[in-house]
Write a protein that holds these residues in place. Structure first.
Motif, PDB file in Angstrom:
ATOM      1  N   GLN A 246       0.821  -1.199   0.000  1.00  0.00           N
ATOM      2  CA  GLN A 246       0.000   0.000   0.000  1.00  0.00           C
ATOM      3  C   GLN A 246       0.866   1.265   0.000  1.00  0.00           C
ATOM      4  O   GLN A 246       0.568   2.238  -0.704  1.00  0.00           O
ATOM      5  CB  GLN A 246      -0.919   0.004   1.221  1.00  0.00           C
ATOM      6  CG  GLN A 246      -2.036  -1.024   1.147  1.00  0.00           C
ATOM      7  CD  GLN A 246      -2.769  -1.188   2.463  1.00  0.00           C
ATOM      8  OE1 GLN A 246      -2.272  -0.790   3.526  1.00  0.00           O
ATOM      9  NE2 GLN A 246      -3.969  -1.775   2.409  1.00  0.00           N
TER      10      GLN A 246
ATOM     11  N   PHE B  67      -8.613   1.693  -0.393  1.00  0.00           N
ATOM     12  CA  PHE B  67      -7.796   0.857  -1.275  1.00  0.00           C
ATOM     13  C   PHE B  67      -8.690  -0.080  -2.071  1.00  0.00           C
ATOM     14  O   PHE B  67      -9.546  -0.775  -1.519  1.00  0.00           O
ATOM     15  CB  PHE B  67      -6.770   0.064  -0.470  1.00  0.00           C
ATOM     16  CG  PHE B  67      -5.732   0.930   0.193  1.00  0.00           C
ATOM     17  CD1 PHE B  67      -4.617   1.358  -0.516  1.00  0.00           C
ATOM     18  CD2 PHE B  67      -5.891   1.346   1.501  1.00  0.00           C
ATOM     19  CE1 PHE B  67      -3.665   2.171   0.066  1.00  0.00           C
ATOM     20  CE2 PHE B  67      -4.937   2.158   2.107  1.00  0.00           C
ATOM     21  CZ  PHE B  67      -3.829   2.579   1.391  1.00  0.00           C
TER      22      PHE B  67
ATOM     23  N   ASP C 268      -4.580  -2.997  -4.186  1.00  0.00           N
ATOM     24  CA  ASP C 268      -4.215  -1.946  -3.226  1.00  0.00           C
ATOM     25  C   ASP C 268      -3.992  -0.585  -3.870  1.00  0.00           C
ATOM     26  O   ASP C 268      -3.212   0.236  -3.361  1.00  0.00           O
ATOM     27  CB  ASP C 268      -2.972  -2.353  -2.418  1.00  0.00           C
ATOM     28  CG  ASP C 268      -3.300  -3.313  -1.290  1.00  0.00           C
ATOM     29  OD1 ASP C 268      -4.428  -3.236  -0.772  1.00  0.00           O
ATOM     30  OD2 ASP C 268      -2.437  -4.141  -0.937  1.00  0.00           O
TER      31      ASP C 268
ATOM     32  N   PRO D 267      -4.701   3.142  -4.308  1.00  0.00           N
ATOM     33  CA  PRO D 267      -5.328   4.051  -3.345  1.00  0.00           C
ATOM     34  C   PRO D 267      -6.357   4.978  -3.977  1.00  0.00           C
ATOM     35  O   PRO D 267      -6.272   5.334  -5.157  1.00  0.00           O
ATOM     36  CB  PRO D 267      -4.136   4.860  -2.821  1.00  0.00           C
ATOM     37  CG  PRO D 267      -3.172   4.880  -3.973  1.00  0.00           C
ATOM     38  CD  PRO D 267      -3.329   3.541  -4.654  1.00  0.00           C
TER      39      PRO D 267
END
Length: 360
Positions: free
Chosen positions: A144, A243, A247, A249
């Protein structure tokens, strides 16, 4: 800035006047243009920090349903006055009306955005069930963190120099002036109050540095808010991220958006969203990745040593922002406790107050 007391006066008058207009009726009017006739609104849950927010299901005349996330003014008068004085809700509305469609990062779909000088309403898609919404106390995983750093580099490359190019970016620069003006009045008393509430959570040496930072806000601001500017999110902690697949964002809560230095976002994210051990082991890699991605996306080729120094300085702001958040009660206490632990570790590791070279 003369507009700050004028804004406070307008909002105070509106608070005194009150409102008998139910949220359901306002939602029907707000969503008619984008969704059509609304037959019923079912509220799911709600809460309040800097603004009041609720999730709701909107039932349409065509038979469809949409789950939405609605932001309206805080129900706490002092919080509402402070938020409006800082221009935060007006900035978020303006972001969704002017920039959200063009930024190279994922943002929620906006169904309605309006600010009339004293009141506002923002209606966004409800991400529950489509994206993962981590708790603000969580820490980002390595995967992430890499994805967020890439996205910040893309955002900053897009926005590099944009606030200074013509009148369209003037409001982004105005937010810098507002922050500086309010800081002149409020930074020291709010820092003192936040440290009082934090108690032993902030070591004495770090607390002394935070107070020195607050007393010398003019010197700090010149280093942390001067050019070169880009477009910054300015509140990039994990509670303002979602997310999606792999992942990737999605950036939430754009009320702090403004012109600023790239290191504000990068240091704020690494300081508050990463476990301290992960930050220590990975921040040099993340900084190097950010510099390479920024340059590849059309931004400048940052000097590695200068980038590291900027990162160190801006970690001090992340601590200050957390202390002020605690002072005004703008986030749940468990969240500020987690952020304080991470921020105090970061400014100590990075010797951030020394990097600012502030008077004693």
């Amino acid at each position: 800035m003369r507009e700050v007391p004028a804004t406070v006066a307008r909002v105070a008058a509106d608070i005194a006047l009150g409102s008998s207009d139910p949220i359901e009726a306002r939602l029907r009017r707000a969503l008619h243009a984008s969704l059509g006739t609304v037959r019923r609104v079912d509220s799911l849950d709600e809460g309040s920090h800097t603004t009041h927010h609720r999730r709701a299901v909107v039932h349409l005349a065509c038979g469809d349903r949409r789950s939405v996330f609605v932001k309206t003014p805080s129900r706490h008068p002092a919080t509402r006055l402070l938020v409006e004085a800082a221009g935060l809700t007006a900035s978020e509305v303006r972001f969704y009306r002017t920039l959200a469609q063009s930024v190279p990062v994922r943002v929620p779909e906006c169904l309605h955005a309006r600010h009339d000088g004293t009141r506002f309403m923002l209606v966004l898609e409800d991400l529950t069930g489509t994206d993962r919404l981590p708790a603000p106390t969580e820490a980002c995983t390595a995967r992430q963190a890499l994805a967020v750093i890439d996205a910040l580099a893309d955002l900053h490359a897009y926005g590099w120099g944009r606030p200074e190019r013509g009148r369209a970016g003037g409001w982004l620069l105005a937010q810098v002036d507002r922050e500086r003006s309010l800081g002149t009045w409020l930074r020291l008393p709010l820092t003192r109050r936040g440290l009082e509430l934090a108690g032993d959570q902030v070591p004495r040496s770090v607390a002394a540095g935070a107070l020195r930072y607050a007393r010398n806000h003019g010197i700090a601001d010149r280093q942390l808010t001067g050019t070169p500017h880009t477009l910054i999110h300015n509140d990039c902690h994990i509670g303002n991220l979602a997310f999606g697949e792999e992942d990737q964002p999605l950036f939430l809560d754009w009320q702090m958006v403004r012109a600023g230095q790239w290191a504000r976002d990068v240091a704020y994210f690494c300081t508050l969203a990463l476990d301290p051990d992960d930050r220590r082991s990975g921040e040099d890699l993340l900084l190097d990745r950010y510099r390479r991605r920024l340059h590849a996306a059309g931004g400048p080729d940052l000097d590695a040593e200068e980038a590291r120094d900027a990162y160190r300085r801006h970690a001090a702001y992340a601590l200050e922002a957390t202390i002020v958040t605690l002072a005004i009660g703008a986030a749940p206490r468990d969240a500020t406790d987690a952020w304080l632990a991470r921020a105090t570790a970061a400014v100590d590791d990075l010797d951030s107050f020394a990097a600012l070279n502030l008077p004693g």
